[in-house]
Design a protein around this motif. Structure first.
Motif, mmCIF file in Angstrom:
data_model
loop_
_atom_site.group_PDB
_atom_site.id
_atom_site.type_symbol
_atom_site.label_atom_id
_atom_site.label_comp_id
_atom_site.label_asym_id
_atom_site.label_seq_id
_atom_site.Cartn_x
_atom_site.Cartn_y
_atom_site.Cartn_z
ATOM 1 N N UNK A 24 -11.411 -0.686 -11.850
ATOM 2 C CA UNK A 24 -11.666 -1.889 -11.056
ATOM 3 C C UNK A 24 -10.998 -3.111 -11.673
ATOM 4 N N UNK A 25 -10.549 -3.006 -12.919
ATOM 5 C CA UNK A 25 -9.869 -4.113 -13.570
ATOM 6 C C UNK A 25 -8.359 -4.130 -13.300
ATOM 7 N N UNK A 26 -7.851 -3.119 -12.624
ATOM 8 C CA UNK A 26 -6.424 -3.095 -12.275
ATOM 9 C C UNK A 26 -6.162 -4.138 -11.187
ATOM 10 N N UNK A 27 -5.209 -5.063 -11.381
ATOM 11 C CA UNK A 27 -4.924 -6.075 -10.354
ATOM 12 C C UNK A 27 -4.559 -5.434 -9.022
ATOM 13 N N UNK A 28 -4.896 -6.118 -7.940
ATOM 14 C CA UNK A 28 -4.704 -5.573 -6.603
ATOM 15 C C UNK A 28 -3.248 -5.222 -6.328
ATOM 16 N N UNK A 29 -2.304 -5.985 -6.861
ATOM 17 C CA UNK A 29 -0.900 -5.743 -6.566
ATOM 18 C C UNK A 29 -0.432 -4.382 -7.073
ATOM 19 N N UNK A 30 -1.177 -3.771 -8.009
ATOM 20 C CA UNK A 30 -0.802 -2.467 -8.538
ATOM 21 C C UNK A 30 -1.609 -1.319 -7.917
ATOM 22 N N UNK A 31 -2.426 -1.624 -6.919
ATOM 23 C CA UNK A 31 -3.255 -0.575 -6.331
ATOM 24 C C UNK A 31 -2.428 0.509 -5.644
ATOM 25 N N UNK A 32 -1.294 0.111 -5.063
ATOM 26 C CA UNK A 32 -0.445 1.122 -4.413
ATOM 27 C C UNK A 32 0.068 2.122 -5.447
ATOM 28 N N UNK A 33 0.363 1.657 -6.668
ATOM 29 C CA UNK A 33 0.793 2.566 -7.737
ATOM 30 C C UNK A 33 -0.352 3.446 -8.207
ATOM 31 N N UNK A 34 -1.553 2.852 -8.276
ATOM 32 C CA UNK A 34 -2.724 3.623 -8.687
ATOM 33 C C UNK A 34 -2.965 4.775 -7.712
ATOM 34 N N UNK A 35 -2.786 4.510 -6.417
ATOM 35 C CA UNK A 35 -3.030 5.547 -5.412
ATOM 36 C C UNK A 35 -2.063 6.713 -5.529
ATOM 37 N N UNK A 36 -0.891 6.463 -6.101
ATOM 38 C CA UNK A 36 0.119 7.522 -6.197
ATOM 39 C C UNK A 36 -0.102 8.445 -7.392
ATOM 40 N N UNK A 37 -1.064 8.109 -8.256
ATOM 41 C CA UNK A 37 -1.305 8.925 -9.452
ATOM 42 C C UNK A 37 -1.866 10.291 -9.077
ATOM 43 N N UNK A 38 -2.912 10.297 -8.251
ATOM 44 C CA UNK A 38 -3.513 11.557 -7.835
ATOM 45 C C UNK A 38 -4.352 11.322 -6.583
ATOM 46 N N UNK A 39 -4.739 12.409 -5.956
ATOM 47 C CA UNK A 39 -5.518 12.323 -4.719
ATOM 48 C C UNK A 39 -6.880 11.689 -4.967
ATOM 49 N N UNK A 40 -7.488 11.983 -6.094
ATOM 50 C CA UNK A 40 -8.808 11.428 -6.409
ATOM 51 C C UNK A 40 -8.740 9.905 -6.498
ATOM 52 N N UNK A 41 -7.734 9.392 -7.213
ATOM 53 C CA UNK A 41 -7.589 7.945 -7.344
ATOM 54 C C UNK A 41 -7.275 7.314 -5.994
ATOM 55 N N UNK A 42 -6.434 7.970 -5.191
ATOM 56 C CA UNK A 42 -6.109 7.424 -3.868
ATOM 57 C C UNK A 42 -7.364 7.302 -3.015
ATOM 58 N N UNK A 43 -8.186 8.340 -3.017
ATOM 59 C CA UNK A 43 -9.405 8.324 -2.221
ATOM 60 C C UNK A 43 -10.349 7.235 -2.698
ATOM 61 N N UNK A 44 -10.486 7.106 -4.015
ATOM 62 C CA UNK A 44 -11.398 6.117 -4.587
ATOM 63 C C UNK A 44 -10.954 4.696 -4.264
ATOM 64 N N UNK A 45 -9.702 4.372 -4.556
ATOM 65 C CA UNK A 45 -9.208 3.004 -4.387
ATOM 66 C C UNK A 45 -9.147 2.603 -2.919
ATOM 67 N N UNK A 46 -8.980 3.567 -2.018
ATOM 68 C CA UNK A 46 -8.902 3.274 -0.589
ATOM 69 C C UNK A 46 -10.267 3.108 0.058
ATOM 70 N N UNK A 47 -11.324 3.425 -0.673
ATOM 71 C CA UNK A 47 -12.668 3.369 -0.102
ATOM 72 C C UNK A 47 -13.253 1.958 -0.207
ATOM 73 N N UNK A 48 -14.067 1.576 0.774
ATOM 74 C CA UNK A 48 -14.696 0.249 0.794
ATOM 75 C C UNK A 48 -15.596 0.036 -0.417
ATOM 76 N N UNK A 49 -16.220 1.092 -0.891
ATOM 77 C CA UNK A 49 -17.139 0.956 -2.022
ATOM 78 C C UNK A 49 -16.414 0.494 -3.282
ATOM 79 N N UNK A 50 -15.121 0.830 -3.408
ATOM 80 C CA UNK A 50 -14.353 0.407 -4.579
ATOM 81 C C UNK A 50 -14.210 -1.113 -4.571
ATOM 82 N N UNK A 51 -13.968 -1.689 -3.408
ATOM 83 C CA UNK A 51 -13.856 -3.142 -3.308
ATOM 84 C C UNK A 51 -15.191 -3.811 -3.611
#
Length: 401
Positions: A24-51
């Protein structure tokens, strides 16, 4: 695998709680890169609960989204078109970007100012957005909508609805409005809905019609028409009461003469009521000169800021109610650091007053914001505004991500 086991595997060797705090400390501008790491991270970061977690830990960033003419080639930091392209290929669809056929027509884009990090970027959109489209954010849904405006090729009003999911980083077309319109009032109301009313049609006729969009269901519902046609009007939510206020505007036969009244839609009664003597400036559009939408105390309504030039005379505050004394509008003036000869577009962001300056002079092409949260009554300060982002916007919205 259980949800707990999945969370524990977010970062190998770290418990679920620590792994979540790291992400949650990763700046928003890098979220697209975070999502490309793995499916689990993509699902987590794309979910409303993460925000929601980012907000709970005060890590959410405040973004100001601006629909403005493009003055330089885009320099994107968020590519909302890549996933859209993948989805289209899966569905066997393709949308080719069309070039405008009208010589001299400006292109519009969606620019984003990150007030938390003091950075600018432009959202990549897979097709041209309409000129003069309205921008509105739905915080709980994590979405920004672009509605109506003019077709960049024909310069005619459109019914178009574009939806950007900030969490997933995906653009899509929503269900079109029932009527093509531009220069209309709109506002998000509640957690899923956007109200629109007024504006004008392809014959420049002021419209009375109104409708509401449910972003989760992708559905439009017609509302009763307003009592008056209102072109170049401005819309606000009445806060917790889920009402919708349409401020000023002008009629078909009185173009440029802005009305002094407003109309409020009551969702419980499914009807409109008129509030007289709200807008005292017949020569001034409320668009880009009003902001707010807060609750006005115990009486249902909204509290607005009225931005005026340093030389214009006005009361510091005024309150008006409708005939039933059910709805109230409270206006507080905010003095802009410009003269009446300067063009300006003002609004609000995270409780602060914001103004984009144009029309020449040393302040032209810059954005300014107040240093406190007291309705712009504090000292104005400059915001670093790159040349490619210095044109006056047509509409804006703000969102935390």
């Amino acid at each position: 695998m259980s949800d707990l086991q999945t969370r524990q595997d977010l970062i190998p060797g770290l418990p679920e709680e620590l792994a979540m705090e790291c992400l949650i400390r990763v700046p928003f501008q890098f979220h697209s890169s975070v999502k490309s790491v793995c499916r689990t991270w993509r699902t987590l970061v794309s979910d409303k609960s993460f925000n929601k977690e980012r907000q709970r830990f005060s890590k959410a960033e405040s973004l100001l989204c601006l629909v403005q003419p493009l003055t330089s080639p885009p320099s994107p930091m968020i590519d909302a078109g890549e996933k859209k392209k993948e989805e289209e290929e899966e569905e066997g669809e393709s949308h080719q970007q069309q070039q405008p056929r009208v010589t001299g027509t400006p292109l519009y884009g969606l620019s984003v100012y990150n007030a938390t990090l003091d950075t600018w970027h432009r959202i990549v959109i897979p097709e041209q957005i309409p000129l003069f489209c309205e921008c509105v954010a739905i915080q709980d849904a994590g979405k920004v909508l672009l509605l109506g405006g003019w077709d960049p090729e024909t310069l005619q009003p459109v019914k178009d609805v574009f939806v950007l999911d900030f969490f997933a980083g995906v653009w899509k077309r929503g269900k079109p409005m029932s009527a093509a319109r531009s220069f209309f009032a709109c506002a998000s109301v509640g957690s899923t809905k956007v109200y629109v009313a007024g504006g004008h049609d392809d014959q420049k006729n002021a419209l009375r019609t109104a409708e509401v969009y449910d972003v989760e269901r992708d559905e439009w519902l017609m509302l009763p028409p307003m009592e008056e046609g209102r072109d170049e009007c401005h819309g606000f939510s009445t806060g917790k009461d889920f009402g919708f206020c349409v401020l000023s505007g002008y009629g078909t036969e009185t173009q440029g003469q802005f009305r002094s009244d407003a109309e409020v839609y009551d969702p419980v009664m499914n009807s409109w009521s008129v509030i007289e003597n709200v807008w005292p400036f017949q020569d001034l559009s409320p668009r880009g000169r009003t902001a707010g939408g807060e609750s006005a105390g115990e009486i249902r309504g909204c509290k607005l800021w009225c931005f005026i030039d340093s030389e214009r005379q006005s009361e510091p505050r005024w309150e008006v109610e409708d005939g039933s004394m059910k709805w109230k509008v409270v206006m507080e003036t905010v003095r802009l650091p410009v003269t009446t000869m300067t063009s300006v577009f003002a609004g609000s962001l995270s409780g602060q007053a914001v103004a984009m300056i144009g029309g020449g002079g040393e302040e032209s092409g810059t954005m300014m914001t107040t240093a406190d949260k007291n309705g712009g009554k504090g000292k104005w300060s400059h915001v670093n505004t790159p040349p490619g982002f210095s044109s006056l916007p047509f509409s804006y919205s703000s969102i935390y991500v």
